[in-house]
Write a protein that holds these residues in place. Structure first.
Motif, PDB file in Angstrom:
ATOM      1  N   ILE A   6       9.473  -0.806   1.690  1.00 37.79           N
ATOM      2  CA  ILE A   6       8.702  -0.304   2.829  1.00 37.79           C
ATOM      3  C   ILE A   6       7.355  -1.009   2.888  1.00 37.79           C
ATOM      4  O   ILE A   6       6.563  -0.939   1.957  1.00 37.79           O
ATOM      5  CB  ILE A   6       8.519   1.223   2.726  1.00 37.79           C
ATOM      6  CG1 ILE A   6       9.883   1.903   2.797  1.00 37.79           C
ATOM      7  CG2 ILE A   6       7.598   1.725   3.829  1.00 37.79           C
ATOM      8  CD1 ILE A   6       9.838   3.397   2.566  1.00 37.79           C
ATOM      9  N   ILE A   9       4.650   2.137   7.695  1.00 32.32           N
ATOM     10  CA  ILE A   9       5.193   3.360   8.279  1.00 32.32           C
ATOM     11  C   ILE A   9       4.246   3.799   9.386  1.00 32.32           C
ATOM     12  O   ILE A   9       3.027   3.865   9.188  1.00 32.32           O
ATOM     13  CB  ILE A   9       5.308   4.498   7.247  1.00 32.32           C
ATOM     14  CG1 ILE A   9       6.205   4.083   6.089  1.00 32.32           C
ATOM     15  CG2 ILE A   9       5.845   5.776   7.916  1.00 32.32           C
ATOM     16  CD1 ILE A   9       6.228   5.075   4.942  1.00 32.32           C
ATOM     17  N   TRP A  34       0.821   6.000   5.732  1.00 33.42           N
ATOM     18  CA  TRP A  34       1.313   5.769   7.075  1.00 33.42           C
ATOM     19  C   TRP A  34       0.153   5.770   8.053  1.00 33.42           C
ATOM     20  O   TRP A  34      -0.929   6.247   7.747  1.00 33.42           O
ATOM     21  CB  TRP A  34       2.321   6.852   7.473  1.00 33.42           C
ATOM     22  CG  TRP A  34       1.722   8.226   7.495  1.00 33.42           C
ATOM     23  CD1 TRP A  34       1.176   8.876   8.578  1.00 33.42           C
ATOM     24  CD2 TRP A  34       1.560   9.116   6.393  1.00 33.42           C
ATOM     25  NE1 TRP A  34       0.703  10.105   8.207  1.00 33.42           N
ATOM     26  CE2 TRP A  34       0.930  10.278   6.873  1.00 33.42           C
ATOM     27  CE3 TRP A  34       1.894   9.052   5.041  1.00 33.42           C
ATOM     28  CZ2 TRP A  34       0.623  11.361   6.051  1.00 33.42           C
ATOM     29  CZ3 TRP A  34       1.582  10.122   4.230  1.00 33.42           C
ATOM     30  CH2 TRP A  34       0.958  11.258   4.728  1.00 33.42           C
ATOM     31  N   ILE A  63       9.758   2.744  10.334  1.00 32.90           N
ATOM     32  CA  ILE A  63       9.561   2.084   9.048  1.00 32.90           C
ATOM     33  C   ILE A  63       9.842   0.608   9.238  1.00 32.90           C
ATOM     34  O   ILE A  63      10.906   0.232   9.739  1.00 32.90           O
ATOM     35  CB  ILE A  63      10.476   2.677   7.961  1.00 32.90           C
ATOM     36  CG1 ILE A  63      10.095   4.149   7.704  1.00 32.90           C
ATOM     37  CG2 ILE A  63      10.376   1.870   6.666  1.00 32.90           C
ATOM     38  CD1 ILE A  63      10.946   4.862   6.679  1.00 32.90           C
ATOM     39  N   ASN A  64       8.862  -0.207   8.861  1.00 29.57           N
ATOM     40  CA  ASN A  64       8.954  -1.663   9.026  1.00 29.57           C
ATOM     41  C   ASN A  64       9.311  -2.035  10.464  1.00 29.57           C
ATOM     42  O   ASN A  64      10.058  -2.968  10.715  1.00 29.57           O
ATOM     43  CB  ASN A  64       9.959  -2.269   8.047  1.00 29.57           C
ATOM     44  CG  ASN A  64       9.568  -2.037   6.609  1.00 29.57           C
ATOM     45  OD1 ASN A  64       8.403  -1.805   6.286  1.00 29.57           O
ATOM     46  ND2 ASN A  64      10.532  -2.071   5.716  1.00 29.57           N
ATOM     47  N   LEU A  79      14.611   8.470   0.247  1.00 32.94           N
ATOM     48  CA  LEU A  79      13.662   7.488  -0.257  1.00 32.94           C
ATOM     49  C   LEU A  79      13.606   7.534  -1.778  1.00 32.94           C
ATOM     50  O   LEU A  79      13.423   8.584  -2.361  1.00 32.94           O
ATOM     51  CB  LEU A  79      12.277   7.757   0.312  1.00 32.94           C
ATOM     52  CG  LEU A  79      12.160   7.671   1.833  1.00 32.94           C
ATOM     53  CD1 LEU A  79      10.774   8.122   2.282  1.00 32.94           C
ATOM     54  CD2 LEU A  79      12.446   6.271   2.320  1.00 32.94           C
TER      55      LEU A  79
END
Length: 80
Positions: A6, A9, A34, A63-64, A79
């Motif tokens: 990751i 975020i 994030w 995410i990404n 996760l």
């Protein structure tokens, strides 16, 4: 999904949202950071609705750069 994969975020949230709180708590428990944008901001809402016209719930988690979905979708990622 592995945490080390990751890079970024982003979360679309609103002020009063129990699932937003749960999502933030989950990310925090994993030691993740994030950025957050409020759907209550007209510019954010307009941009989001233009790209995802059928999505009506928050949080929306990316995410990404890929849209994961909401809190339940985040939990389903498991996760590690």
């Amino acid at each position: 999904m592995k945490i080390e994969d990751i890079k970024e975020i982003k979360m679309i949230t609103k002020t009063v949202c129990p699932y937003c709180v749960k999502a933030k708590s989950l990310l925090q428990s994993k030691g993740l950071e994030w950025t957050e944008e409020s759907i209550e901001d007209p510019a954010v809402r307009e941009s989001f609705m233009a790209e995802y016209p059928t999505v009506r719930t928050v949080p929306q988690i990316f995410i990404n750069g890929d849209r994961v979905g909401g809190y339940d979708d985040l939990v389903a990622l498991e996760l590690e």
